[in-house]
Design a protein around this motif. Structure first.
Motif, PDB file in Angstrom:
ATOM      1  N   ALA A  74       1.466   2.945  -7.068  1.00 45.02           N
ATOM      2  CA  ALA A  74       2.354   3.240  -8.197  1.00 45.02           C
ATOM      3  C   ALA A  74       1.633   4.007  -9.298  1.00 45.02           C
ATOM      4  N   ARG A  75       0.314   3.853  -9.396  1.00 42.90           N
ATOM      5  CA  ARG A  75      -0.452   4.514 -10.448  1.00 42.90           C
ATOM      6  C   ARG A  75      -0.909   5.917 -10.074  1.00 42.90           C
TER       7      ARG A  75
ATOM      8  N   GLU B 135       0.536  -1.630  -6.017  1.00 42.17           N
ATOM      9  CA  GLU B 135       0.267  -1.394  -7.438  1.00 42.17           C
ATOM     10  C   GLU B 135      -0.617  -0.160  -7.623  1.00 42.17           C
ATOM     11  N   ARG B 136      -1.588  -0.012  -6.756  1.00 48.18           N
ATOM     12  CA  ARG B 136      -2.461   1.168  -6.821  1.00 48.18           C
ATOM     13  C   ARG B 136      -1.666   2.430  -6.515  1.00 48.18           C
TER      14      ARG B 136
ATOM     15  N   ARG C 260      -1.541  -5.578  -4.306  1.00 46.17           N
ATOM     16  CA  ARG C 260      -2.361  -4.672  -5.112  1.00 46.17           C
ATOM     17  C   ARG C 260      -2.425  -3.261  -4.532  1.00 46.17           C
TER      18      ARG C 260
END
Length: 201
Positions: free
Chosen positions: A119-120, A116-117, A113
């Motif tokens: 990537a945003r 994932e964070r 995660r």
């Protein structure tokens, strides 16, 4: 064609080392006394002015006032800002309203995660690291198939940089402690690291 950043420069001889090796980026830890590589804004201006053409100076900041970053950008002392603290999207928006240099946001990667964070993030680039400049490697599986250009850091040196480039093809590798001896930048290690990356260029 992976690029290379040598970070944590603090002495005039460090600049001489990178001028000889010619990495793509030179990093300066600014106004963060907890780091042994810390330098003042005035020192950044002096050191960056010694850089050879083609080496972009990057200011590394931890929850710094955006106004100071903009001042260093406007003076030409830094060509990019790397954020290593708790800066959020609102901070990035404020910084972009003050200056137009690229923003690199660093993330500590401990689990999926975290990647994932990262990537945003709205930053121009992200930096995936195992810590906050301690040379701690993270599990590279979290960077596999990462959806955007990124810098990778954490325990990298001339010996293992080929492995990370072959496995992940990052936009850039970022080294600091991996090119030091006894806590200081080592000319031979810097040259070896840059040469290792250039073999893939």
């Amino acid at each position: 064609m992976t690029k290379i950043k040598i970070c944590g420069l603090s002495r005039e001889c460090d600049i001489d080392f990178v001028n000889r090796a010619k990495p793509d980026y030179a990093g300066f830890v600014v106004n963060f006394p907890k780091s042994r590589r810390n330098v003042s804004p005035d020192t950044v201006k002096k050191l960056a002015a010694r850089l050879a053409p083609g080496i972009a100076p990057v200011g590394v900041f931890v929850d710094e006032r955006p106004e100071l970053i903009a001042e260093l950008a406007d003076s030409g002392a830094i060509a990019a800002a790397q954020l290593h603290g708790s800066e959020d999207e609102e901070y990035i928006r404020k910084l972009r309203a003050l200056c137009s240099i690229p923003v690199i946001q660093a993330f500590r990667i401990k689990e999926a995660r975290d990647a994932e964070r990262a990537a945003r993030s709205s930053a121009d680039y992200v930096l995936l690291d195992g810590g906050q400049g301690e040379g701690r490697r993270f599990d590279w599986k979290f960077a596999e198939n990462f959806p955007r250009p990124y810098f990778i850091a954490g325990g990298l040196d001339a010996e293992n940089t080929a492995d990370v480039i072959e496995a992940l093809h990052p936009f850039a590798v970022d080294m600091s402690s991996g090119v030091e001896t006894d806590g200081f930048k080592d000319r031979k290690k810097i040259e070896a690291a840059v040469a290792a990356v250039r073999r893939f260029s």
